[in-house]
Design an enzyme around this catalytic site. Structure first.
Site, PDB file in Angstrom:
ATOM      1  N   CYS A 261      13.192   0.263   5.218  1.00 32.31           N
ATOM      2  CA  CYS A 261      12.963   1.251   4.221  1.00 32.31           C
ATOM      3  C   CYS A 261      13.189   2.695   4.794  1.00 32.31           C
ATOM      4  CB  CYS A 261      11.747   1.183   3.665  1.00 32.31           C
ATOM      5  SG  CYS A 261      11.255   2.092   2.417  1.00 32.31           S
TER       6      CYS A 261
ATOM      7  N   HIS B 288      12.493  -4.779  -3.784  1.00 26.63           N
ATOM      8  CA  HIS B 288      11.867  -3.713  -2.915  1.00 26.63           C
ATOM      9  C   HIS B 288      11.816  -2.635  -3.715  1.00 26.63           C
ATOM     10  CE1 HIS B 288      12.000  -1.830   1.272  1.00 26.63           C
ATOM     11  NE2 HIS B 288      12.264  -0.803   0.312  1.00 26.63           N
ATOM     12  N   GLU B 289      13.069  -2.058  -4.356  1.00 26.23           N
ATOM     13  CA  GLU B 289      13.157  -0.650  -5.190  1.00 26.23           C
ATOM     14  C   GLU B 289      12.029  -0.544  -6.148  1.00 26.23           C
ATOM     15  OE1 GLU B 289      14.490   1.288  -3.344  1.00 26.23           O
ATOM     16  OE2 GLU B 289      15.708   0.222  -2.017  1.00 26.23           O
TER      17      GLU B 289
ATOM     18  N   HIS C 166       8.811   0.400  -5.333  1.00 24.67           N
ATOM     19  CA  HIS C 166       8.484   1.675  -4.879  1.00 24.67           C
ATOM     20  C   HIS C 166       8.055   2.513  -6.407  1.00 24.67           C
ATOM     21  CE1 HIS C 166       9.880   2.634  -0.988  1.00 24.67           C
ATOM     22  NE2 HIS C 166      10.926   2.053  -1.113  1.00 24.67           N
TER      23      HIS C 166
END
Ligand code: ZN
Length: 202
Positions: free
Chosen positions: A107, A149-150, A153
């Site tokens: 990341c 993953h994004e 966030h």
């Protein structure tokens, strides 16, 4: 909110990375400031050789992300497949597979560290594009991984929070010697799977 032309990357330790972020309205998407911010977001991703970036990572508290893997951006994940560059606004996970997979994640907000992370193997996502039109995609393999993953966030979750065992968190300097790790360390597949590819089992 209008981002500066060259915002700093927000690094782990900043509370912005641990917050739930707000949905964006279609009216807002069409504003000059919003379009400027999109442009800056993609520029920051490409500059950092990232394969994805979420708005909070450049200090923009909105549910916006940008993903894409080009030939030039493969420094960090040499074995990754090509993924076209695209914006996702208010991305929503509609469906995930029961089947999961494992891969080494990194990341831009967690410099120098990778983690061996388990997530759904495929995902169906719906959101808006950069003009506010509804878009949908079914992703699997590494592309599904980048998307999940994004999206994390936008909910204030880093990949480090998805690691269930400290030995599955490895500094990049140690990743460079992956091929010489002891057999089955830290797991059988973690040892033989290069970043950018996925394994079916732990
Ligand atoms: Zn990230």
């Amino acid at each position: 909110m209008r981002l500066p032309d060259s915002p700093d990357l927000v690094i782990m330790g900043d509370p912005l990375l641990f917050q739930q972020h707000q949905q964006v309205s279609v009216d807002e998407i069409r504003t000059d400031d919003f379009q400027h911010n999109l442009k800056i977001l993609m520029e920051r991703q490409l500059e950092a050789n990232g394969i994805g970036i979420a708005a909070p990572q450049i200090g923009w508290g909105a549910r916006v992300l940008c993903i894409g893997i080009s030939e030039e951006a493969k420094d960090r994940y040499p074995s990754a497949p090509d993924i076209p560059q695209s914006f996702w606004i208010n991305p929503q996970v509609i469906e995930v597979s029961r089947e999961t997979c494992w891969t080494w994640e990194g990341c831009l907000s967690v410099p120098g560290i990778r983690g061996w992370v388990n997530r759904p193997a495929s995902v169906k996502v719906r959101g808006f594009d950069d003009q506010g039109a509804t878009i949908e995609a079914s992703l699997s393999g590494f592309a599904a991984r980048v998307m999940l993953h994004e999206i994390d966030h936008l909910d204030g979750i880093l990949f480090t929070g998805r690691i269930d065992d400290a030995k599955l968190m490895i500094p990049n300097v140690s990743m460079e010697t992956q091929s010489s790790w002891p057999e089955n360390w830290p797991t059988e597949n973690a040892r033989i799977t290069p970043p950018g590819t996925i394994a079916k089992d732990r």
